[in-house]
Write an enzyme that holds these catalytic residues in place. Structure first.
Site, PDB file in Angstrom:
ATOM      1  N   ARG A 136      96.653  60.898  69.054  1.00 25.38           N
ATOM      2  CA  ARG A 136      96.067  59.863  67.731  1.00 25.38           C
ATOM      3  C   ARG A 136      95.763  60.942  66.739  1.00 25.38           C
ATOM      4  O   ARG A 136      95.940  60.563  65.724  1.00 25.38           O
ATOM      5  CB  ARG A 136      95.585  58.459  68.516  1.00 25.38           C
ATOM      6  CG  ARG A 136      95.334  57.731  67.160  1.00 25.38           C
ATOM      7  CD  ARG A 136      94.702  55.970  66.959  1.00 25.38           C
ATOM      8  NE  ARG A 136      93.692  55.874  68.360  1.00 25.38           N
ATOM      9  CZ  ARG A 136      93.324  55.549  69.010  1.00 25.38           C
ATOM     10  NH1 ARG A 136      93.566  54.381  69.458  1.00 25.38           N
ATOM     11  NH2 ARG A 136      91.703  54.762  68.936  1.00 25.38           N
ATOM     12  N   LYS A 160      92.970  57.012  62.717  1.00 17.66           N
ATOM     13  CA  LYS A 160      91.515  56.739  62.491  1.00 17.66           C
ATOM     14  C   LYS A 160      90.365  56.931  61.621  1.00 17.66           C
ATOM     15  O   LYS A 160      89.647  58.185  62.115  1.00 17.66           O
ATOM     16  CB  LYS A 160      90.571  56.627  63.924  1.00 17.66           C
ATOM     17  CG  LYS A 160      89.844  55.813  64.440  1.00 17.66           C
ATOM     18  CD  LYS A 160      89.852  56.190  65.734  1.00 17.66           C
ATOM     19  CE  LYS A 160      88.626  55.436  66.756  1.00 17.66           C
ATOM     20  NZ  LYS A 160      88.439  53.704  66.600  1.00 17.66           N
ATOM     21  N   GLU A 217      94.385  42.960  62.832  1.00 17.96           N
ATOM     22  CA  GLU A 217      93.056  43.177  63.984  1.00 17.96           C
ATOM     23  C   GLU A 217      91.875  43.080  63.415  1.00 17.96           C
ATOM     24  O   GLU A 217      91.309  42.564  62.542  1.00 17.96           O
ATOM     25  CB  GLU A 217      93.411  44.714  64.101  1.00 17.96           C
ATOM     26  CG  GLU A 217      93.057  45.561  63.001  1.00 17.96           C
ATOM     27  CD  GLU A 217      92.892  47.476  63.246  1.00 17.96           C
ATOM     28  OE1 GLU A 217      93.071  47.401  64.906  1.00 17.96           O
ATOM     29  OE2 GLU A 217      93.443  47.589  63.194  1.00 17.96           O
TER      30      GLU A 217
END
Ligand code: PLP
Ligand code: COI
Length: 340
Positions: free
Chosen positions: A81, A183, A219
């Site tokens: 990620r 992220k 989210e």
């Protein structure tokens, strides 16, 4: 173990540990990387990270297992990620093997700070990288620093497994074709005002809806949603602007392949939420935090699982995931990396 902390009463905060890892990207390549005791970062005043927020991070945990080993959970997925985050932010990819080695080194060097089995605390590991050389025109930096530190933590939400109350946010977290799926530090800067405001109004977190239509559930600021239908199916929202949570992906695998449940990963309309039986927030920090109530502009959605405890399916998922992480249950192939 010589370090004595009040392990069972730790919050989710920073406690300095002795060693961190640092590597530098210069002249087109990463340095070998090493452990250091120096917790200070020294960079140019015009560094890319300071001017244009060119930074990404990860979060994973180390656990003491029932039989006294120290392990990490799926660190390969954090490495992957971070590759995606780096690529989207025009940063050089930090090699996966070097990332995994750095995790092993940081955890082993700080092993006295891995909380004991059964304490409820874990060692949170924070890899991050940033543009360190000067940029003044809007463009990527030439040089980068990759670092990784760790800190022992307790539950992300006060009260641990107690159900929390969230609200539907009027602020957006991520644009439809923006950076919600990586992220990037900037996503969290975006959410600071919303979370401070939510806390001031008595809520634990924000539920973000899709920014374009405000129709679908996305989210929260730091976790994905997992819902359970009244007939026992697990449903998780699908969207290009949601961070692909490693915890959520693992829980879906556990639900389907270990617990034999039906799992749906699909767009979830907000107007479906009132019909769900259980709702939880899942992530490395959050583990699975049950949601008891959702406020939507004066209207209250009370989840049938209530405000006293986790719903039964959430509990089963929680017990299975943490059982795997703490070595009480067998792990699917490749999920557990033994440090020592
Ligand atoms: N969503 C956001 C916005 C997060 O910050 C996190 C935390 O990492 C998650 C979801 C959960 O992801 P993971 O399970 O990989 O920790
Ligand atoms: C994590 O769960 O690792 C995160 O990065 C979430 C953050 C809000 C602490």
């Amino acid at each position: 173990m010589s370090v004595q902390l009040d392990w069972s009463n730790l919050g989710f905060g920073y406690i300095k540990t002795p060693y961190r890892y640092v590597a530098h990207f210069k002249d087109g390549k990463w340095s070998q990387g090493e452990l250091t005791t120096d917790d200070k970062v020294v960079i140019n005043e015009c560094a890319g990270v300071l001017q244009y927020a060119q930074t990404a991070f990860e979060g994973l945990k180390a656990y003491t297992t029932e039989d006294g080993r120290i392990v990490t959970f799926r660190p390969d997925l954090n490495a992957e990620r971070m590759e995606q985050s780096a690529a989207r932010l025009e940063m050089p990819v930090f090699p996966k093997e070097q990332f995994l080695k750095a995790v092993d080194m940081v955890v082993a060097a700080n092993s006295e700070y891995v909380p004991p089995y059964g304490s409820g605390a874990t060692l949170y590991i924070r890899p991050y990288m940033f543009g360190s050389s000067p940029v003044i025109g809007v463009k990527p930096a030439q040089e980068y620093e990759f670092r990784m530190f760790c800190t022992p933590v307790g539950p992300y939400f006060k009260g641990g497994a107690k159900p929390i109350i969230i609200r539907v946010s009027d602020f957006d977290r991520a644009a439809p074709n923006g950076t919600g799926h990586i992220k990037a530090g900037l996503n969290y800067a975006m959410s600071l005002h919303a979370i401070v405001d939510a806390h001031a109004q008595g809520f634990d977190e924000n539920m973000y809806l899709d920014a374009a239509m405000r129709t679908y559930v996305e989210e929260t600021g730091g976790a994905n949603f997992i819902f359970v239908t009244k007939d026992g199916k697990v449903v998780t929202p699908k969207s290009h602007s949601i961070l692909p949570s490693i915890t959520r992906r693992s829980l879906c695998y556990v639900a389907e392949h270990i617990l034999g449940m039906t799992v749906e990963h699909r767009p979830v309309r907000f107007d479906e939420v009132k019909d769900f039986a259980e709702c939880g927030l899942c992530g490395t920090a959050a583990v699975i935090s049950p949601v008891g109530k959702i406020y939507d502009h004066g209207r209250e959605i009370d989840l049938p699982s209530g405000m006293d405890e986790m719903g039964p399916v959430t509990k089963k998922l929680y017990d299975t995931l943490t059982g795997i992480q703490m070595g009480r249950l067998p792990a699917p192939e490749g999920w557990i990396r033994i440090i020592k």
